[in-house]
Design an enzyme around this catalytic site. Sequence first.
Site, PDB file in Angstrom:
ATOM      1  CB  THR A 187      -0.929   0.024   1.225  1.00 53.00           C
ATOM      2  OG1 THR A 187      -1.777  -1.133   1.196  1.00 53.00           O
ATOM      3  CG2 THR A 187      -1.805   1.274   1.224  1.00 53.00           C
ATOM      4  CE  LYS A 218      -5.344  -1.682   2.132  1.00 58.46           C
ATOM      5  NZ  LYS A 218      -4.009  -2.289   2.135  1.00 58.46           N
ATOM      6  CE  LYS A 228       2.258   2.017   4.708  1.00 55.25           C
ATOM      7  NZ  LYS A 228       1.772   1.164   3.574  1.00 55.25           N
TER       8      LYS A 228
END
Length: 288
Positions: free
Chosen positions: A97, A172, A240
């Site tokens: 990701t 995502k 993150k």
Amino acid sequence: MAKIAFLGLGVMGFPMAGHLARAGHEVTVFNRSPEKADAWLATYPGHRAATPREAANGAEIVLACVGNDDDLRQVCLGQDGAFAGMAKGSVFADHTTVSARVTQELAGIAAEAGIGFVDAPVSGGQAGAENGQLSVMCGGAQPDFDRVQPVIATYAKICRLMGPVGSGQVTKMCNQIAIAGLVQGLAESLRFAEASGLEIGEVVEVISQGAAGSWQMMNRHKTMAEGKFDHGFAVDWMRKDLGICLDAADDLGVSLPVTALVDQFYKDIQRMGGGRWDTSALIQRLRD
């Protein structure tokens, strides 16, 4: 069966590469800490390489699952990077990701070298990786996706092409945005039940049968009630990911107020020493 390189043997990559090996693919792995590569070879059939370039040499498909933008650049670029070892016509698929920005950057470099590129972030956590039940959202050209999809299917319950390069990462982000608010709501619900003297298991048994039911509720309510967070998707990783979401939202001029708020709640968890706790640790913030 394909000749495959897998870069990154963390809690996700380790079992994902294992599924490929057990399915009969010829798998060569690379990990920055060689101890994990040794442990993988003690568990699964395959080979290990000293550099990403060496792992990618001769591979039809190279898969990566590392930590962040910088980690991905490091395994892809430079004289020891995977791109330097990949032949024209091979395909690189990234399960990390990362930002759509670095995805576009690396896809452009790959295209100049005649290498296909698919961004393919995953959802499902460590359990999904171990059980081969990940959701994989992809971005790229149809021919490149068609090459990697049968391989990814080894550890996925669904693998779908969402659009051109970068579309997988955007999807995502949608996933993480949806989860952030949901987990905070679940934490507040269970804390409210707890403070009211109700038994959390009984509350969940009832409300999970209605509109409140969710994967997070069914899979995390027991450990949330017990204050056990040494599993699953870490708070550090979620922060993150949410940072990527918020940066992208700024670029688009889109407001994500709940996501921004929950990101700050996760910052509180980090200050409590819970950076490696599961994301369901949001309930602990409400107890302290």
